[in-house]
Design a protein around this motif. Structure first.
Motif, PDB file in Angstrom:
ATOM      1  N   ASP A  97      -6.210  -1.344  -6.171  1.00 37.20           N
ATOM      2  CA  ASP A  97      -7.216  -0.666  -5.336  1.00 37.20           C
ATOM      3  C   ASP A  97      -6.733   0.759  -5.070  1.00 37.20           C
ATOM      4  O   ASP A  97      -5.527   1.013  -5.055  1.00 37.20           O
ATOM      5  CB  ASP A  97      -7.402  -1.412  -4.014  1.00 37.20           C
ATOM      6  CG  ASP A  97      -8.669  -0.995  -3.275  1.00 37.20           C
ATOM      7  OD1 ASP A  97      -9.555  -0.360  -3.897  1.00 37.20           O
ATOM      8  OD2 ASP A  97      -8.776  -1.274  -2.073  1.00 37.20           O
ATOM      9  N   PHE A  98      -7.671   1.676  -4.879  1.00 40.73           N
ATOM     10  CA  PHE A  98      -7.291   3.055  -4.560  1.00 40.73           C
ATOM     11  C   PHE A  98      -8.414   3.737  -3.796  1.00 40.73           C
ATOM     12  O   PHE A  98      -9.577   3.350  -3.896  1.00 40.73           O
ATOM     13  CB  PHE A  98      -6.945   3.854  -5.831  1.00 40.73           C
ATOM     14  CG  PHE A  98      -8.087   4.017  -6.781  1.00 40.73           C
ATOM     15  CD1 PHE A  98      -8.907   5.138  -6.738  1.00 40.73           C
ATOM     16  CD2 PHE A  98      -8.360   3.037  -7.724  1.00 40.73           C
ATOM     17  CE1 PHE A  98      -9.963   5.282  -7.620  1.00 40.73           C
ATOM     18  CE2 PHE A  98      -9.422   3.170  -8.610  1.00 40.73           C
ATOM     19  CZ  PHE A  98     -10.228   4.301  -8.557  1.00 40.73           C
ATOM     20  N   VAL A 132      -0.465   7.725 -11.389  1.00 39.40           N
ATOM     21  CA  VAL A 132      -1.466   6.729 -10.989  1.00 39.40           C
ATOM     22  C   VAL A 132      -2.698   6.829 -11.883  1.00 39.40           C
ATOM     23  O   VAL A 132      -3.224   5.807 -12.346  1.00 39.40           O
ATOM     24  CB  VAL A 132      -1.847   6.897  -9.501  1.00 39.40           C
ATOM     25  CG1 VAL A 132      -3.039   6.024  -9.138  1.00 39.40           C
ATOM     26  CG2 VAL A 132      -0.650   6.566  -8.613  1.00 39.40           C
ATOM     27  N   VAL A 149      -2.127  -1.130 -10.379  1.00 38.67           N
ATOM     28  CA  VAL A 149      -2.932  -0.628  -9.265  1.00 38.67           C
ATOM     29  C   VAL A 149      -4.142  -1.550  -9.123  1.00 38.67           C
ATOM     30  O   VAL A 149      -4.889  -1.743 -10.081  1.00 38.67           O
ATOM     31  CB  VAL A 149      -3.394   0.827  -9.515  1.00 38.67           C
ATOM     32  CG1 VAL A 149      -4.258   1.331  -8.357  1.00 38.67           C
ATOM     33  CG2 VAL A 149      -2.188   1.737  -9.722  1.00 38.67           C
ATOM     34  N   ILE A 178      -3.150   3.925  -2.530  1.00 38.11           N
ATOM     35  CA  ILE A 178      -3.290   2.883  -3.547  1.00 38.11           C
ATOM     36  C   ILE A 178      -2.681   1.576  -3.048  1.00 38.11           C
ATOM     37  O   ILE A 178      -1.792   1.571  -2.197  1.00 38.11           O
ATOM     38  CB  ILE A 178      -2.647   3.273  -4.900  1.00 38.11           C
ATOM     39  CG1 ILE A 178      -1.122   3.457  -4.782  1.00 38.11           C
ATOM     40  CG2 ILE A 178      -3.305   4.513  -5.489  1.00 38.11           C
ATOM     41  CD1 ILE A 178      -0.415   3.632  -6.118  1.00 38.11           C
ATOM     42  N   GLN A 235       0.855  -1.186   0.000  1.00 40.69           N
ATOM     43  CA  GLN A 235       0.000   0.000   0.000  1.00 40.69           C
ATOM     44  C   GLN A 235       0.889   1.234   0.000  1.00 40.69           C
ATOM     45  O   GLN A 235       1.897   1.281   0.708  1.00 40.69           O
ATOM     46  CB  GLN A 235      -0.910  -0.018   1.226  1.00 40.69           C
ATOM     47  CG  GLN A 235      -1.909  -1.163   1.140  1.00 40.69           C
ATOM     48  CD  GLN A 235      -2.779  -1.285   2.375  1.00 40.69           C
ATOM     49  OE1 GLN A 235      -2.296  -1.147   3.487  1.00 40.69           O
ATOM     50  NE2 GLN A 235      -4.051  -1.562   2.167  1.00 40.69           N
TER      51      GLN A 235
END
Length: 195
Positions: free
Chosen positions: A70-71, A32, A68, A81, A20
């Motif tokens: 999850d964010f 991102v 990526v 993220i 993370q």
């Protein structure tokens, strides 16, 4: 040759690893966003924590291509993220964009093949299970851990142990995880972590 944004960071990640990150700077927020839109991800380069703001020339050659997974928005305009390592890339050249975002030209670099856990190296998997149960925020990143794959186990240890980047780079340059296995067993025994 692949051109891809580069993010030097002291959180280390290898293929199949997860970590993370808190993203604060505008150039990295752009990185991102572009990674999410293009689905091409970016490259994370391992740097030692005390070199967080060091020169581009200090970025090691072997880095991890990440995606990526999850964010979420955090307080103070930060972006949180979760990334997952896809494969290894060898950085050939780095250029700096106007907003100071680094762009790397990379070539594929071979990753270790999966290797079965054996009785002689089982201690590494056992210790990793213990680490994940004592540090649930780390363990929860892996809903389906691969404790019977010694390549996966070694890579997770190399991510979290406070070993200098030059030694991590030397180990991941090897064609197989065998040297890493021997190194990690010795390290954990020396640190009296092996019971």
């Amino acid at each position: 040759m692949k051109k891809i944004p580069l993010f030097p960071y002291s959180n280390h990640i290898l293929p199949d690893g997860r970590t993370q990150l808190k993203i604060a700077q505008a150039r990295h927020i752009r990185m991102v966003k572009e990674a999410l839109i293009s689905k091409k991800g970016f490259v994370m380069a391992m740097i030692d924590s005390e070199r967080e703001h060091s020169e581009v020339k200090d970025v090691p050659a072997i880095s991890t291509h990440v995606k990526v997974i999850d964010f979420n928005r955090l307080e103070g305009d930060l972006l949180g993220i979760t990334v997952e390592g896809i494969d290894l890339l060898k950085i050939e050249q780095i250029r700096i964009e106007d907003d100071k975002l680094l762009i790397a030209e990379c070539m594929p670099f071979s990753t270790w093949a999966p290797s079965q856990t054996t009785t002689s190296n089982q201690c590494l998997a056992q210790r990793l299970k213990q680490l994940y149960s004592s540090q649930p925020e780390m363990g929860n990143l892996y809903p389906t851990p691969l404790f019977d794959d010694m390549t996966w186990v070694c890579q997770r240890w190399l991510e979290v142990l406070p070993i200098e980047v030059k030694y991590k780079q030397m180990l991941i340059h090897q064609k197989t995880p065998n040297l890493a296995i021997r190194f990690l067993i010795k390290l954990l025994q020396d640190k009296n972590l092996n019971h």
